[in-house]
Design a protein around this motif. Structure first.
Motif, PDB file in Angstrom:
ATOM      1  N   ALA A   1       0.814  -1.213   0.000  1.00  0.00           N
ATOM      2  CA  ALA A   1       0.000   0.000   0.000  1.00  0.00           C
ATOM      3  C   ALA A   1       0.853   1.273   0.000  1.00  0.00           C
ATOM      4  O   ALA A   1       0.506   2.251  -0.658  1.00  0.00           O
ATOM      5  N   GLY A   2       1.954   1.250   0.707  1.00  0.00           N
ATOM      6  CA  GLY A   2       2.806   2.433   0.774  1.00  0.00           C
ATOM      7  C   GLY A   2       3.889   2.450  -0.292  1.00  0.00           C
ATOM      8  O   GLY A   2       4.787   3.282  -0.252  1.00  0.00           O
ATOM      9  N   GLY A   3       3.826   1.553  -1.241  1.00  0.00           N
ATOM     10  CA  GLY A   3       4.839   1.465  -2.285  1.00  0.00           C
ATOM     11  C   GLY A   3       5.636   0.174  -2.143  1.00  0.00           C
ATOM     12  O   GLY A   3       5.492  -0.563  -1.168  1.00  0.00           O
ATOM     13  N   HIS A   4       6.463  -0.096  -3.094  1.00  0.00           N
ATOM     14  CA  HIS A   4       7.204  -1.355  -3.142  1.00  0.00           C
ATOM     15  C   HIS A   4       8.538  -1.313  -2.390  1.00  0.00           C
ATOM     16  O   HIS A   4       9.116  -2.349  -2.107  1.00  0.00           O
ATOM     17  N   ARG A   5       9.015  -0.138  -2.061  1.00  0.00           N
ATOM     18  CA  ARG A   5      10.349  -0.015  -1.469  1.00  0.00           C
ATOM     19  C   ARG A   5      10.536  -0.841  -0.195  1.00  0.00           C
ATOM     20  O   ARG A   5      11.519  -1.560  -0.035  1.00  0.00           O
ATOM     21  N   GLY A   6       9.592  -0.751   0.725  1.00  0.00           N
ATOM     22  CA  GLY A   6       9.711  -1.481   1.984  1.00  0.00           C
ATOM     23  C   GLY A   6       9.786  -2.982   1.759  1.00  0.00           C
ATOM     24  O   GLY A   6      10.610  -3.677   2.361  1.00  0.00           O
ATOM     25  N   ARG A   7       8.948  -3.494   0.879  1.00  0.00           N
ATOM     26  CA  ARG A   7       8.951  -4.930   0.594  1.00  0.00           C
ATOM     27  C   ARG A   7      10.246  -5.332  -0.106  1.00  0.00           C
ATOM     28  O   ARG A   7      10.792  -6.401   0.140  1.00  0.00           O
ATOM     29  N   GLN A   8      10.754  -4.493  -0.972  1.00  0.00           N
ATOM     30  CA  GLN A   8      12.011  -4.788  -1.660  1.00  0.00           C
ATOM     31  C   GLN A   8      13.177  -4.812  -0.667  1.00  0.00           C
ATOM     32  O   GLN A   8      14.070  -5.654  -0.779  1.00  0.00           O
ATOM     33  N   GLU A   9      13.170  -3.914   0.313  1.00  0.00           N
ATOM     34  CA  GLU A   9      14.237  -3.893   1.318  1.00  0.00           C
ATOM     35  C   GLU A   9      14.210  -5.171   2.163  1.00  0.00           C
ATOM     36  O   GLU A   9      15.264  -5.708   2.502  1.00  0.00           O
ATOM     37  N   ILE A  10      13.019  -5.659   2.471  1.00  0.00           N
ATOM     38  CA  ILE A  10      12.913  -6.926   3.209  1.00  0.00           C
ATOM     39  C   ILE A  10      13.511  -8.053   2.381  1.00  0.00           C
ATOM     40  O   ILE A  10      14.271  -8.886   2.889  1.00  0.00           O
TER      41      ILE A  10
END
Length: 120
Positions: free
Chosen positions: A78-87
């Motif tokens: 929901a807040g963009g893909h960056r957080g998931r990509q960092e994980i």
């Protein structure tokens, strides 16, 4: 839903033409960005001539766990893909072995598993 059309020799545009749908709709369904309504799922399996998997797909989509997983994934993005990509990057960096089904086990020789792989 993404593998079956390819195995039937259909790509996104050909499948969309066969179904009379927009290519964007086929893409959303293939990539899991939109869950298919029952009627669309039935049309899909008919178009790729795989009526044998219709009951299984309907069951998977009706499964409460699948619905929960989809909601969870949407919340993560929901807040963009960056957080998931960092994980994903952190998980990859901490990996010591990558198992490839039907292939060799790849051991990570220090550093990023992607940059230094060795076959034991």
């Amino acid at each position: 839903m993404s593998r079956a059309p390819a195995s039937a020799g259909l790509e996104g545009k050909a499948l969309a033409a066969r179904l009379g749908w927009q290519t964007s709709k086929v893409s959303r369904l293939q990539n899991g960005r939109q869950p298919p309504p029952r009627g669309d799922l039935t049309a899909w399996v008919s178009a790729i001539d795989r009526l044998d998997v219709e009951t299984e797909l309907h069951g998977l989509l009706a499964c409460p766990a699948m619905k929960q997983r989809n909601r969870s994934w949407r919340r993560q993005l929901a807040g963009g893909h960056r957080g998931r990509q960092e994980i994903a990057v952190r998980q990859t960096e901490s990996t010591s072995m990558i198992r490839v089904p039907g292939g060799p086990r790849l051991r990570c020789a220090g550093g990023s598993p992607v940059s230094r792989l060795s076959v034991p």
